[in-house]
Design an enzyme around this catalytic site. Sequence first.
Site, PDB file in Angstrom:
ATOM      1  N   LYS A  57      47.819  47.627  32.569  1.00 40.59           N
ATOM      2  CA  LYS A  57      48.621  47.528  33.793  1.00 40.59           C
ATOM      3  C   LYS A  57      49.853  46.659  33.555  1.00 40.59           C
ATOM      4  CE  LYS A  57      44.571  48.336  36.636  1.00 40.59           C
ATOM      5  NZ  LYS A  57      43.415  47.704  37.318  1.00 40.59           N
TER       6      LYS A  57
ATOM      7  N   GLN B  90      41.229  42.018  39.843  1.00 39.97           N
ATOM      8  CA  GLN B  90      40.609  42.956  38.910  1.00 39.97           C
ATOM      9  C   GLN B  90      39.092  42.939  39.071  1.00 39.97           C
ATOM     10  OE1 GLN B  90      42.132  45.209  36.736  1.00 39.97           O
ATOM     11  NE2 GLN B  90      40.055  45.956  36.455  1.00 39.97           N
TER      12      GLN B  90
ATOM     13  N   ASP C 215      45.714  47.749  45.493  1.00 37.48           N
ATOM     14  CA  ASP C 215      44.557  48.604  45.217  1.00 37.48           C
ATOM     15  C   ASP C 215      44.194  49.466  46.427  1.00 37.48           C
ATOM     16  OD1 ASP C 215      43.621  48.513  42.629  1.00 37.48           O
ATOM     17  OD2 ASP C 215      42.499  46.649  42.919  1.00 37.48           O
TER      18      ASP C 215
END
Length: 282
Positions: free
Chosen positions: A53, A97, A120
């Site tokens: 990412k 994460q 997200d």
Amino acid sequence: MSDFSSTSTAARLLPGGPVAERILTEVAEGVAALRAAVLVGDDDASAGYIRIKQRQAARLGFASPHVHLPASASQADLHAVLVDFNADRGVHGVLVQHPVPGHLDYDRALQVLDPDKDVDGMHPVNMGRLALGLPGPLPCTPAGIEALLAYHQVPVAGREVVVLGRGATLGRPLAMLLAQKRPTANAAVTVVHTGVADWPRYTRRAEILVVAAGVPGIVRPEHVRPGAVVVGGGVRYEGRRLLPDVDESCARVAGAITPRVGGVGPTTVAMLFRNALKAAGG
Ligand SMILES: NC(=O)c1ccc[n+]([C@@H]2O[C@H](COP(=O)([O-])OP(=O)(O)OC[C@H]3O[C@@H](n4cnc5c(N)ncnc54)[C@H](OP(=O)(O)O)[C@@H]3O)[C@@H](O)[C@H]2O)c1
């Protein structure tokens, strides 16, 4: 495009790479001097995802500072970092994460995050927005699957979609998304799970089957309607080995199928950056 009368022995592949490239090109055009923050707990498996990412973030022109908390970090430590990011006007997007170390509660941390910075798309407020059809960051993997089908010109509207799995990250939000009134959605969606013992009865009639169980090899050719479009979302890792939910032999029966590697994954990451750009007002 699948016509459900296919007698060929190899399904058309639906790679996610070109879909991701198109989305990321659009994102790169919209990036000026934005910043996206990435936060990682002390989890080895997650380090690789964070690196991917961050590489992508750099390529697109995002700044992506990340806070790497030690394994001993407390829930309060995690919340404190998120509160700081919430208040920082230079930070437009934040992700925690997953998974976080066992003693930490991911869901509680997520609730501390400003929903408008939740790239997200997993914050309860954003799930609520999705359920109500209100604008907001969409969960990345479901949004990536919708984009993948649209890119490959697989018609979804009016068709029978069966989703195997009702998990919070994939099956449940995907079912909501594909049932929405939109040209690239608008489907008749059925969700099956462990509570439906004879789920193959449903998957066998699906024109589009999305597998989101996280059980390697759970879907085999006998579970697939000949000519159907099969999207493999569920994966499990055994060390570095990727074990997909969809057995590769399904390509013999399907009309179109996502490849074992490079299917849903790249579109998920692309959606993360699209959410980041939108969070920055782009
Ligand atoms: N490719 C990507 O970028 C990406 C991104 C996100 C997630 N994923 C993958 O997608 C998968 C799903 O994620 P998730 O977080 O939604 O998972 P989850 O919360 O573990 O949900 C799994 C779902 O599958 C169902 N299921 C499991 N075993 C089954 C069986 N034998 N028969 C019927 N149904 C079964 C479960 O049913 P019950 O509800 O009845 O338990 C549950 O609804 C995982 O493998 C994850 O790694 C991939």
